[in-house]
Design a protein around this motif. Structure first.
Motif, PDB file in Angstrom:
ATOM      1  N   SER A 205       0.853  -1.189   0.000  1.00 17.46           N
ATOM      2  CA  SER A 205       0.000   0.000   0.000  1.00 17.46           C
ATOM      3  C   SER A 205       0.886   1.234   0.000  1.00 17.46           C
ATOM      4  N   ALA A 208       2.283   6.962  -2.484  1.00 19.48           N
ATOM      5  CA  ALA A 208       1.928   7.536  -3.790  1.00 19.48           C
ATOM      6  C   ALA A 208       2.483   6.644  -4.882  1.00 19.48           C
ATOM      7  N   ALA A 209       1.911   6.770  -6.079  1.00 20.31           N
ATOM      8  CA  ALA A 209       2.338   5.930  -7.198  1.00 20.31           C
ATOM      9  C   ALA A 209       2.111   6.663  -8.502  1.00 20.31           C
ATOM     10  N   TYR A 236      -0.955   1.150  -8.989  1.00 21.63           N
ATOM     11  CA  TYR A 236      -1.866   2.004  -8.219  1.00 21.63           C
ATOM     12  C   TYR A 236      -2.639   1.253  -7.133  1.00 21.63           C
ATOM     13  N   THR A 239      -3.142   2.483  -3.218  1.00 22.97           N
ATOM     14  CA  THR A 239      -2.463   3.762  -2.975  1.00 22.97           C
ATOM     15  C   THR A 239      -3.235   4.570  -1.936  1.00 22.97           C
ATOM     16  N   CYS A 243      -2.400   9.237  -6.496  1.00 25.28           N
ATOM     17  CA  CYS A 243      -2.271   8.468  -7.742  1.00 25.28           C
ATOM     18  C   CYS A 243      -1.912   9.460  -8.845  1.00 25.28           C
ATOM     19  N   VAL A 261      -8.176   1.820  -4.549  1.00 25.50           N
ATOM     20  CA  VAL A 261      -7.265   2.589  -3.719  1.00 25.50           C
ATOM     21  C   VAL A 261      -7.859   2.778  -2.329  1.00 25.50           C
ATOM     22  N   ALA A 265      -7.507   8.775  -1.263  1.00 28.09           N
ATOM     23  CA  ALA A 265      -6.417   8.965  -2.220  1.00 28.09           C
ATOM     24  C   ALA A 265      -6.881   9.873  -3.349  1.00 28.09           C
TER      25      ALA A 265
END
Length: 517
Positions: A205, A208-209, A236, A239, A243, A261, A265
């Motif tokens: 988890s 951020a991605a 993602y 997240t 994202c 997510v 997020a």
């Protein structure tokens, strides 16, 4: 009982003792896996077709066993070991016989990233929590963005490191006794495919991605573009805060829209146009953040300017996109704009990434050997329109027709190298017949770039750029993309003398043009 035990293995301090784990492949990553598991007390068998002499010597020292031989089928030694978990190096594709065997027999199948996430609490921060993870993937730009983001975090006062597909195994960082505030994790589609297999009680988890972009690549590994896309989209999953996606690449936006997510997020867009609220982008040559500030509907924070990026050799459109993505990740952790500017001023691109290697007689020679697929090569051609283009190599099952009909049609000439020359030449004949095409048919690696430079020098004139952006892998004729780039640079310097680059700011189009993204 095995599934219950594996469900409990979500901490460094869990009971890993005696767990039977088969590690497939013995490279830097494979050794980090074996070393970690041995330290945890697991029963480790490494199965590999060949092992570096140093690794072979070290494995029994750390308490792991080594088996070497053909993995074209499941060896009896591996089957008799009856592993509870198989941890595979990223090179093992979904259709590899040993991977298929593990899946058919319901053996837990992990990559190194899954293991690293499970033991991420070995070294904790002052607040008693593990380092935050920021994930980065994409067809192109992963390494540059990973380095940029890590540098920005460090400039902002955080203990951070670039890890993963960039070269340093995540497990090495997790076990570093000094600890980190954040890990910037570059993930390949192969690593993400393995993550997508997991049904863990503590799934990865990230804070951020980002998926930077999506285009055909590694189709021989995944089997289809759709499977490649599905793997990339796992970046993602779960997240928690941001994202980040590329507004100029609709596929990345769809990934975010479809992602499962953590509630709260946010979707954070970036591109080379004027940003909306919750985006990063460009306004009148200024790079701005409208995502991570309280008054984002009416205000923006200046991060840097296009002119300053140009002075740093970072003004090519695709590099500006990388800067925006990295800045979004850094801003999600409250890194101040001034720290982002400081990080950019100290940053230099990797070798073989739009690297100006010489200017001589009015001709600029550029090494972008790292452009190993059509999407990357398209970005290079956007930065240097009208270049004498050196293209070709091992295409990995990818069709270059769209690249040739698009960006390639504007090239001054094409010099084609590699074992897949026929497909490249045919693409020019069909889609860009006005572009002069020259083939390099050298049989020996040592001769390839000498012929390339001779042909290019005969075509290029004052003001021209000769651009090595192969759109293909290098392994047909070279040891690596770096080897290909070094040989190109050596051949150029051999021909023209010592002509070193004057600076880092070769001409590139205005990055405000979204079509160049």
């Amino acid at each position: 009982m095995t599934s219950e035990r594996l469900s409990a293995l979500t901490s460094w301090n869990a009971d890993w003792k005696g767990l039977r784990v088969a590690v497939l492949g013995m490279s830097v990553t494979g050794f980090s896996v074996a070393d970690t598991l041995a330290e945890l007390g697991a029963d480790v068998l490494v199965a590999t077709e060949q092992a570096d002499e140093e690794y072979a010597r070290l494995l029994p020292v750390i308490g792991a066993r080594l088996w070497t031989g053909s993995l074209a089928s499941v060896p009896a030694e591996l089957a008799d070991f009856s592993p509870e978990v198989v941890v595979a190096s990223p090179g093992f594709s979904p259709r590899h016989p040993v991977i298929a065997w593990a899946l058919q027999n319901d053996i837990a199948l992990w990559g190194d990233v899954e293991l690293a996430w499970r033991v991420r609490d070995k070294v904790l921060r002052a607040d008693g929590t593990p380092a935050e993870w920021l994930l980065i993937t994409g067809t192109n730009g992963k390494t540059t963005t990973t380095r940029l983001a890590a540098n920005m975090l460090v400039a902002g006062g955080l203990r951070a490191a670039p890890v993963g597909n960039i070269g340093t195994p995540v497990l090495d960082a997790v076990r570093d006794p000094s600890g980190f505030d954040a890990l910037v994790v570059e993930l390949s589609s192969h690593q993400l495919w393995y993550l997508g297999l997991q049904d863990s009680p503590d799934p990865l988890s990230p804070w951020a991605a980002v998926c930077l972009n999506l285009a055909d690549d590694h189709l021989e590994w995944h089997g289809s573009f759709d499977e490649y896309r599905v793997a990339k989209a796992h970046v993602y999953d779960n997240t928690r805060v941001a994202c980040v996606y590329n507004k100029a690449d609709a596929a990345t936006q769809r990934m975010v829209e479809d992602a499962e997510v953590v509630e709260g997020a946010r979707a954070i867009g970036f591109d080379l146009g004027v940003p909306g609220p919750s985006d990063l982008g460009l306004v009148d040559g200024i790079v701005v953040d409208r995502a991570f500030l309280d008054d984002r509907r009416t205000s923006a924070l200046e991060l840097t300017t296009v002119d300053e990026l140009a002075s740093l050799g970072l003004a090519a459109p695709h590099i500006v996109s990388n800067v925006l993505a990295a800045a979004a990740l850094a801003r999600s952790l409250d890194v101040a704009p001034a720290a982002i500017r400081d990080a950019l001023r100290a940053f230099r691109l990797d070798p073989h990434r739009i690297e100006v290697i010489a200017r001589h007689g009015g001709i600029t020679w550029v090494d972008d050997s790292k452009a190993t697929n059509p999407h990357a090569a398209a970005s290079s051609l956007a930065a240097y329109p009208g270049a004498v283009w050196v293209v070709g190599g091992l295409l990995k099952g990818v069709d270059v027709s769209e690249l040739v009909s698009g960006r390639g049609a504007g090239a001054k000439a094409a010099i084609v190298i590699g074992v897949d020359r026929t497909a490249v030449v045919a693409a020019f004949e069909r889609h860009a017949p006005a572009v002069p095409v020259f083939e390099v048919d050298a049989a020996e690696t040592e001769e390839v770039m000498a012929q390339v430079v001779e042909l290019a020098a005969g075509v290029a004139r004052d003001g021209d750029v000769v651009l090595l952006a192969p759109a293909a892998a290098s392994f047909d004729q070279f040891a690596s993309y770096a080897d290909r780039g070094r040989r190109f640079a050596a051949a150029v310097r051999e021909r023209i003398g010592t002509g070193e680059p004057d600076d880092h700011d070769a001409a590139a189009p205005n990055p405000g043009d979204p079509d160049s993204a």
